[in-house]
Design a protein around this motif. Structure first.
Motif, PDB file in Angstrom:
ATOM      1  N   ILE A 103       0.568  -1.019  -0.171  1.00 38.30           N
ATOM      2  CA  ILE A 103       0.196   0.096  -0.111  1.00 38.30           C
ATOM      3  C   ILE A 103       0.440   0.885  -0.250  1.00 38.30           C
ATOM      4  N   ASN A 104       0.945   1.988  -0.623  1.00 38.90           N
ATOM      5  CA  ASN A 104       1.190   2.910  -1.377  1.00 38.90           C
ATOM      6  C   ASN A 104       0.655   5.039  -0.301  1.00 38.90           C
ATOM      7  N   TYR A 105       1.400   4.482   0.827  1.00 38.57           N
ATOM      8  CA  TYR A 105       1.304   5.375   1.958  1.00 38.57           C
ATOM      9  C   TYR A 105       1.145   7.062   1.595  1.00 38.57           C
ATOM     10  N   ASN A 106       1.562   7.614   0.289  1.00 38.62           N
ATOM     11  CA  ASN A 106       2.376   9.022   0.168  1.00 38.62           C
ATOM     12  C   ASN A 106       1.863   9.100  -0.996  1.00 38.62           C
ATOM     13  N   GLN A 156      -7.261   1.097  -1.941  1.00 35.52           N
ATOM     14  CA  GLN A 156      -6.264   0.554  -1.514  1.00 35.52           C
ATOM     15  C   GLN A 156      -5.128   0.655  -1.466  1.00 35.52           C
ATOM     16  N   GLY A 157      -4.686   2.021  -2.813  1.00 34.76           N
ATOM     17  CA  GLY A 157      -3.494   2.086  -2.484  1.00 34.76           C
ATOM     18  C   GLY A 157      -2.485   1.080  -3.424  1.00 34.76           C
TER      19      GLY A 157
END
Length: 347
Positions: free
Chosen positions: A112-115, A135-136
């Motif tokens: 998951i890419n949180y940025n 969901q990224g």
């Protein structure tokens, strides 16, 4: 000096003509190489798309996180848990005394890419080349892993289905009589069952995984070759050389495998690429409906479902459509070339 039996099989005049006929079909020939190149690339997806580095050099020692887990303390950190190579703190620790080499796509199928620069699903950019899902997670990484699972599942199901179908068709055609009658009535009843509905019911009873789903689909996919093999054995059992083999005292198994099966395999091989296409399509449909592989696994069908649920993110549906259409088109073109190669009118 021992002779390679495979070289003799390939150099046989009939097989050589079949190979030449296959290569003459340019569409099928190029499709084969394109498909093999893509499939070969996806076999090494961990080295193409992964959130772990391929190689870490720390204090003049080499580490391979793709193959083995390393704790953060091995790189000067504080925790005994597995190092998070996307954590800036861990990256700084390693860079201070070495370096990291990441794959071209620094995301795995479940990363998951949180940025993100915008809420998920985010559009394609320089980081996520095909964007992210809702969901990224990186779409391109999920396509690579999903392509591999789909093809491996299809190939495995095709092989097992062909084995069961050939055996059932051979027994029917060779023995005939009541054996053929009973098995034929059973197959007619079994084929009349609504396969997709039964697959959905069975998949909802158990928690499906790769092998469970394979076994459930094998219950229905083996019948595609029975009719072809049965017809070949019905014809072959009355040929003169088969009758001569019986007169010489050869047992049924030897006659079936050595004298009739090679002729039946010609028609079987022409059907196998289309069985592979059907297997991949069925798996995609089940994943789309939510009854396929477990949630979280990379799946082309699940990507289609996300495209349907997120019409504001057209890159999801377009990506899934392009990959599936390309995969199935290549397999159909290969199947047509194989069919032409085994066409007796061209040999």
């Amino acid at each position: 000096m021992l002779k390679n039996p495979l070289s003799g099989l390939i150099s046989h005049p009939i097989n050589q003509r079949r190979w030449d006929n296959f290569k003459k079909n340019k569409r099928g020939w190029y499709s084969l190489w394109i498909f093999l190149a893509i499939f070969f690339l996806t076999l090494f997806s961990e080295f193409v798309a992964n959130d772990k580095p391929i190689l870490v050099n720390y204090n003049d020692q080499f580490y391979f996180p793709v193959f083995q887990q390393y704790s953060e303390t091995e790189f000067g950190g504080e925790f005994e848990t597995e190092a998070d190579y996307r954590d800036e703190y861990v990256v700084e620790l390693i860079n201070a005394n070495g370096y990291l080499i990441f794959p071209p796509i620094p995301f795995s199928y479940n990363t998951i890419n949180y940025n993100l620069s915008s809420p998920a699903p985010s559009p394609p950019d320089s980081v996520n080349w095909l964007g992210t899902d809702d969901q990224g997670r990186d779409v391109l990484a999920r396509i690579l892993y999903g392509f591999r699972i789909s093809v491996l599942f299809g190939i495995t199901l095709t092989i097992f289905s062909s084995i069961v179908g050939v055996i059932a068709g051979a027994v029917q055609g060779y023995y005939g009589g009541k054996v053929d009658l009973i098995m034929q009535r059973f197959i007619e009843i079994w084929q009349a069952l609504p396969m997709l509905f039964l697959l959905i019911i069975l998949a909802s009873i158990v928690t499906p995984n790769f092998w469970w789903l394979l076994g459930i689909m094998l219950l229905f996919s083996w019948m595609s070759l029975v009719g072809v093999v049965r017809a070949e054995f019905l014809r072959g059992r009355n040929l003169d050389y088969v009758k001569a083999a019986k007169a010489l005292g050869l047992n049924d198994r030897t006659i079936m495998v050595r004298h009739i099966l090679p002729n039946a395999m010609v028609s079987t091989l022409t059907y196998m690429p289309f069985i592979l296409t059907s297997s991949i399509t069925t798996l995609t449909a089940l994943d789309f409906l939510g009854f396929g592989l477990p949630i979280g696994n990379p799946s082309l069908g699940e990507l289609i479902a996300q495209g349907k649920a997120n019409l504001q993110a057209p890159w999801l549906g377009i990506s899934a459509f392009v990959v599936l259409s390309l995969m199935l088109s290549l397999l159909v073109f290969i199947g047509e070339a194989v069919r032409d190669a085994f066409d007796p009118r061209l040999n």
